[in-house]
Design a protein around this motif. Structure first.
Motif, PDB file in Angstrom:
ATOM      1  N   PRO B 124       0.775  -1.238   0.000  1.00 35.40           N
ATOM      2  CA  PRO B 124       0.000   0.000   0.000  1.00 35.40           C
ATOM      3  C   PRO B 124       0.813   1.299   0.000  1.00 35.40           C
ATOM      4  N   LEU B 145      -1.614  -5.480   1.529  1.00 40.62           N
ATOM      5  CA  LEU B 145      -0.875  -5.759   2.758  1.00 40.62           C
ATOM      6  C   LEU B 145      -1.349  -4.789   3.830  1.00 40.62           C
ATOM      7  N   ALA B 146      -1.805  -5.310   4.947  1.00 38.23           N
ATOM      8  CA  ALA B 146      -2.193  -4.450   6.070  1.00 38.23           C
ATOM      9  C   ALA B 146      -1.191  -4.707   7.202  1.00 38.23           C
ATOM     10  N   LEU B 166      -0.553   2.628  11.674  1.00 37.10           N
ATOM     11  CA  LEU B 166      -0.488   2.753  10.220  1.00 37.10           C
ATOM     12  C   LEU B 166      -1.363   1.713   9.516  1.00 37.10           C
ATOM     13  N   TYR B 167      -1.347   0.451  10.009  1.00 36.35           N
ATOM     14  CA  TYR B 167      -2.141  -0.564   9.297  1.00 36.35           C
ATOM     15  C   TYR B 167      -3.631  -0.245   9.350  1.00 36.35           C
ATOM     16  N   GLN B 169      -4.784   2.881   9.399  1.00 33.68           N
ATOM     17  CA  GLN B 169      -4.910   3.952   8.393  1.00 33.68           C
ATOM     18  C   GLN B 169      -5.032   3.345   6.999  1.00 33.68           C
ATOM     19  N   VAL B 170      -4.242   2.297   6.754  1.00 33.28           N
ATOM     20  CA  VAL B 170      -4.302   1.637   5.454  1.00 33.28           C
ATOM     21  C   VAL B 170      -5.699   1.046   5.227  1.00 33.28           C
ATOM     22  N   THR B 173      -8.232   4.148   4.877  1.00 29.28           N
ATOM     23  CA  THR B 173      -8.040   4.916   3.643  1.00 29.28           C
ATOM     24  C   THR B 173      -8.444   4.093   2.429  1.00 29.28           C
TER      25      THR B 173
END
Lengths: 271, 271
Positions: B124, B145-146, B166-167, B169-170, B173
Motif C-alpha cells: 500500500p 498488505l495491512a 499505520l495498518y 490507516q491503510v 483509507t
C-alpha cells in the motif's frame, strides 16, 4: 558496482542521468513490431544512441512481466547487452519488491546474481527483515521507496508518524539496518522543497529521482535542494526520452532529448 | 471469481485453507529434478493430492522469478493447470506489487488477464493511484498488505499515525478507493489479538492470513477474533504442507497435513 565507481562515471560523463527503459509495444515505432524481439530491438537502439549521455538505465520490470515469457526474455537480453557493451553503466531493476526474509532472498538472487543488476527498488512497508536480505549483497544497492512522485504518496508517506512524516521514519529507521551503506532512496522530483529536510537525515546517500519532465518536476530545483558533495542524485527520465519520436528516427530523437538533459546537468555540475 | 462463489466453495468443502505454492528446488524431492519441469511437476502432484481440501492456491511469484524464464514457464503451466482442472479454486498471485498508475495497470493486465489469476497481493505504500488500477478489474480481487506476519511489521505498520496505527490507516483509507469492494487484506496470524480491532474497521472483508504453523500463529485464535459472518478468512499454509515430506510420498504427506488443517476448520465451521 561500487558507489565510488558510480561517482567517477558521473564526473567523467558530466551527467547524472538515468534513462527509464519502460517499453510499451503500443508506443514504440511500428516498424519494430515486424522484428522477432521488438522490445529488445527498441532498447538496443536507445542504448546505442544514449549510453554516452547517461550513467544508469532503469527497466521497470512491470513492462516486461506484462509480456510474459517474451518480456522476460527481452529483459534478460537487455541487461546482458548493457553489461557486456557498457559495463560502466549502473543498472537498476525497478521492481518495487518487498517480502518476508526467505522470499526477499529469492528476489535478490534473481535480480542481483542471475540478471546481474547493480541495484533494485524496494518497498519499505514490511520493514527490516524484508529489506536486509537485499542489503547483504556486496557492491549491490537497494533503492528504498521513500517519497514517491505520484499523488498517492500523500495517502501515507507524508502522514505524521510519532512526530514526523512516515517517509522520514523510513529514512531514519532504514539507517539502522545491517549494511545500510548499500541503501539508496527513491525521492520524487515533484516535491523539491522536501529535499532540504531529506538531506538533513541522509546527507550523502544517492537519491533516485523520478518525475522530472513528464510528471512536472524541475531539474534546477531538485539539484538546488538535493545535491550532495558527491552529487548524490540520479535523475530519471523515461517517456520524455524513449518516446521522443515514434518514427524511424526514434533513437536519434531520444539521444537529442537525453543530450539536452545531460547538458543542463553539465552546467549545474560545473557551477 | 466473485466473493459469493468463494464463500459457496468454503461452505461446500468445509475449508478456508489456502495452500502456498512456494517451490524451492533445494527443498523438493530429489527424484523430481530429473524431470523436464520439476517445479510444475511438484505443483501438479501437490494440486492433484490437495485440491479437494483447500479453496485457494497462492504461488509466491518470487520463487518463480528466481528461476528466470524456466520459472516463469512453470508459473504459467501451474496457473493454467489449476484453472483448467479446478476452476472453482480461488487463485492468488502473491506478488506484493505496487507502482504508479500506468505501471500498476501493466502488472494488473499481466496477472489478471494474461495469467488469469483471481487476485494479487499489493503493497500500500504508494497509495490510491497505485492500488486503484487493480481494483478496476471486475471479479478480480486486490489483496492489500495491512499487517504482515514478520518481525519487520513493527518497523512501520504498527506505528501511530495521526492517532492510530499505520495498518489501520491503510484499512480505513483503502475503503475510500474506487471499487473498494474488490479489496481483501493480508493480516498475519501471529497477531491474533489485532483481529478484533481490524474487524471493527472492515467487518466483512476477506482476510488472507499467513503465519499459521511455521510462523507460530494459532488457527483457533485467528478464527475466534477474525471470522466474519461469511467466514471472511483464507488461512494460508505453505511450507507446513508442501514440504511435509521430501521423499516420493511428498504428495500424500502434503494431503495428510492439509487434511488435518481442513478438519480443524470443519470443526470450527460447524460449531
Amino acid at each position: 558496482m561500487t558507489t565510488k565507481e558510480l561517482i567517477i562515471q558521473i564526473k567523467k560523463k558530466n551527467s547524472f542521468l538515468c534513462i527509464g527503459l519502460d517499453v510499451d509495444l503500443n508506443k514504440i515505432p511500428q516498424h519494430l513490431l515486424k522484428l522477432e524481439d521488438p522490445i529488445f530491438e527498441f532498447n538496443k537502439a536507445i542504448i546505442d544512441a544514449t549510453h554516452h549521455l547517461c550513467v544508469a538505465y532503469k527497466p521497470n520490470i512491470a513492462f516486461y512481466e506484462a509480456y510474459g515469457i517474451k518480456g522476460w526474455q527481452a529483459l534478460e537480453k537487455t541487461i546482458k547487452y548493457i553489461n557486456k557493451n557498457h559495463p560502466e553503466i549502473f543498472t537498476i531493476a525497478d521492481a518495487k519488491r518487498g517480502d518476508i526474509g526467505n522470499t526477499s532472498t529469492m528476489y535478490a538472487k534473481a535480480f542481483f546474481e542471475d540478471l546481474e543488476f547493480d541495484s533494485i527498488t524496494i518497498a519499505p512497508y514490511m520493514g527490516k527483515d524484508s529489506v536486509e536480505p537485499f542489503l547483504a549483497f556486496k557492491n549491490k544497492h537497494t533503492i528504498l521507496l521513500a517519497l514517491t512522485s505520484n499523488q498517492g504518496a500523500f495517502d501515507f508517506q507524508t502522514k505524521q508518524v510519532e512526530g514526523k512524516e512516515l517517509y522520514k521514519q523510513v529514512l531514519e529507521t532504514s539507517k539502522t539496518y545491517t549494511n545500510s551503506e548499500n541503501l539508496m532512496y527513491v525521492v520524487g522530483a515533484t516535491k523539491a522543497e522536501y529535499f532540504t529536510e531529506i538531506r538533513k537525515i541522509i546527507p550523502n546517500s544517492f537519491l533516485l529521482v523520478p518525475g522530472v519532465g513528464a510528471q512536472g518536476g524541475n531539474l534546477q530545483d531538485v539539484c538546488k535542494y538535493g545535491m550532495s558533495e558527491n552529487v548524490g542524485l540520479l535523475i530519471n527520465s523515461s517517456r520524455g526520452i524513449i518516446y521522443a519520436s515514434n518514427n524511424t528516427d526514434f533513437a536519434e530523437a531520444a539521444a537529442k532529448n537525453a543530450k539536452d538533459l545531460q547538458q543542463e546537468m553539465e552546467t549545474i555540475l560545473n557551477k
